[in-house]
Design a protein around this motif. Structure first.
Motif, mmCIF file in Angstrom:
data_model
loop_
_atom_site.group_PDB
_atom_site.id
_atom_site.type_symbol
_atom_site.label_atom_id
_atom_site.label_comp_id
_atom_site.label_asym_id
_atom_site.label_seq_id
_atom_site.Cartn_x
_atom_site.Cartn_y
_atom_site.Cartn_z
ATOM 1 N N GLU A 66 42.181 56.404 39.577
ATOM 2 C CA GLU A 66 42.206 56.745 38.154
ATOM 3 C C GLU A 66 43.113 55.775 37.399
ATOM 4 O OE1 GLU A 66 40.387 59.271 36.571
ATOM 5 O OE2 GLU A 66 39.422 59.303 38.534
ATOM 6 N N GLN A 67 44.269 55.460 37.965
ATOM 7 C CA GLN A 67 45.217 54.582 37.289
ATOM 8 C C GLN A 67 44.574 53.240 36.954
ATOM 9 O OE1 GLN A 67 48.550 53.013 39.563
ATOM 10 N NE2 GLN A 67 49.852 53.110 37.743
ATOM 11 N N LEU A 72 42.310 49.514 32.808
ATOM 12 C CA LEU A 72 41.387 48.384 32.823
ATOM 13 C C LEU A 72 41.323 47.626 31.504
ATOM 14 C CD1 LEU A 72 39.435 46.711 34.474
ATOM 15 C CD2 LEU A 72 37.635 48.351 33.888
ATOM 16 N N ASN A 73 41.328 48.313 30.385
ATOM 17 C CA ASN A 73 41.253 47.595 29.107
ATOM 18 C C ASN A 73 42.567 46.889 28.754
ATOM 19 O OD1 ASN A 73 42.606 49.948 28.453
ATOM 20 N ND2 ASN A 73 41.618 50.171 26.469
ATOM 21 N N GLU A 77 48.304 43.300 31.195
ATOM 22 C CA GLU A 77 49.653 43.849 31.151
ATOM 23 C C GLU A 77 49.957 44.754 32.331
ATOM 24 O OE1 GLU A 77 47.617 44.006 28.230
ATOM 25 O OE2 GLU A 77 48.533 42.117 27.660
ATOM 26 N N SER A 78 49.067 44.841 33.285
ATOM 27 C CA SER A 78 49.242 45.770 34.387
ATOM 28 C C SER A 78 49.298 45.046 35.732
ATOM 29 C CB SER A 78 48.082 46.771 34.388
ATOM 30 O OG SER A 78 48.179 47.602 35.507
ATOM 31 N N VAL A 80 48.480 46.192 38.655
ATOM 32 C CA VAL A 80 47.687 46.862 39.690
ATOM 33 C C VAL A 80 46.428 46.113 40.118
ATOM 34 C CG1 VAL A 80 48.578 49.138 39.025
ATOM 35 C CG2 VAL A 80 46.412 48.322 38.046
ATOM 36 N N TYR A 81 46.182 44.940 39.565
ATOM 37 C CA TYR A 81 44.978 44.174 39.897
ATOM 38 C C TYR A 81 45.359 42.924 40.687
ATOM 39 C CZ TYR A 81 43.252 47.313 36.385
ATOM 40 O OH TYR A 81 42.970 48.451 35.684
ATOM 41 N N THR A 82 44.529 42.567 41.640
ATOM 42 C CA THR A 82 44.772 41.369 42.457
ATOM 43 C C THR A 82 44.483 40.108 41.638
ATOM 44 O OG1 THR A 82 42.498 41.210 43.274
ATOM 45 C CG2 THR A 82 44.034 42.629 44.539
ATOM 46 N N ASP A 83 44.904 38.973 42.154
ATOM 47 C CA ASP A 83 44.608 37.697 41.488
ATOM 48 C C ASP A 83 43.106 37.474 41.391
ATOM 49 O OD1 ASP A 83 47.302 37.192 41.147
ATOM 50 O OD2 ASP A 83 47.441 35.827 42.869
ATOM 51 N N ARG A 84 42.385 37.843 42.426
ATOM 52 C CA ARG A 84 40.919 37.694 42.421
ATOM 53 C C ARG A 84 40.298 38.581 41.340
ATOM 54 N NH1 ARG A 84 36.625 35.966 45.904
ATOM 55 N NH2 ARG A 84 34.949 37.498 46.113
ATOM 56 N N GLU A 85 40.759 39.824 41.238
ATOM 57 C CA GLU A 85 40.255 40.728 40.207
ATOM 58 C C GLU A 85 40.606 40.209 38.818
ATOM 59 O OE1 GLU A 85 40.426 44.920 42.732
ATOM 60 O OE2 GLU A 85 42.211 44.223 41.660
#
Length: 154
Positions: A66-67, A72-73, A77-78, A80-85
């Motif tokens: 959920e986080q 996502l938008n 600034e977050s 929680v995402y990998t470099d690939r993402e």
């Protein structure tokens, strides 16, 4: 909101063709969670409620949190995402907004640092496909399923 038409019924062969492309992308080797993040982000940019609803549900089925969906938008600034993402999301925004961005070199270089040539083409086909679905759903006013509010026990 009321749908304008059922575009699946109106042009089933066209929809089969787009679904075939979607199936190709799904089997292209791109990670299922990455695919759903890209589909959701493009749908957010395009304002496609039907597709946002569908792809956030699909992402959850693949184990997305959920986080990460909530952030996502604001992915830049977050943490929680990998470099690939991050590279895929930047490319998603650049390609979805192609008339504004013209797919800049810095974003392309970022995606190429994370994706092979074939993966970059498959990622771009994914983005093109979800943008096509968004345009159909928005143009013909596809309505996401709405759950009735749970009523409080009296």
């Amino acid at each position: 909101m009321k749908p304008r038409m059922n575009f699946y019924q109106a042009a089933p062969d066209a929809m089969k063709s787009l679904a075939t492309l979607d199936a190709y992308v799904a089997g292209s080797g791109l990670e299922p969670l990455l695919i759903e993040l890209v589909k959701t982000r493009a749908s957010q940019i395009n304002g496609c409620a039907f597709c946002i609803n569908m792809h956030t549900q699909d992402a959850r089925k693949h184990g997305e949190t959920e986080q990460r969906l909530y952030l996502l938008n604001a992915w830049r600034e977050s943490p929680v995402y990998t470099d690939r993402e991050r590279a895929a999301l930047a490319w998603t925004e650049a390609v979805t907004l192609i008339s504004e961005t013209h797919a800049p070199d810095d974003v392309y270089n970022e995606v190429r640092a994370q994706f092979s040539e074939a993966e970059t083409v498959n990622l771009t086909m994914l983005i093109a496909t979800i943008n096509a679905w968004n345009r159909l759903a928005i143009s013909f006013r596809a309505v996401p399923p709405v759950r009735a509010k749970a009523t409080a026990a009296a």
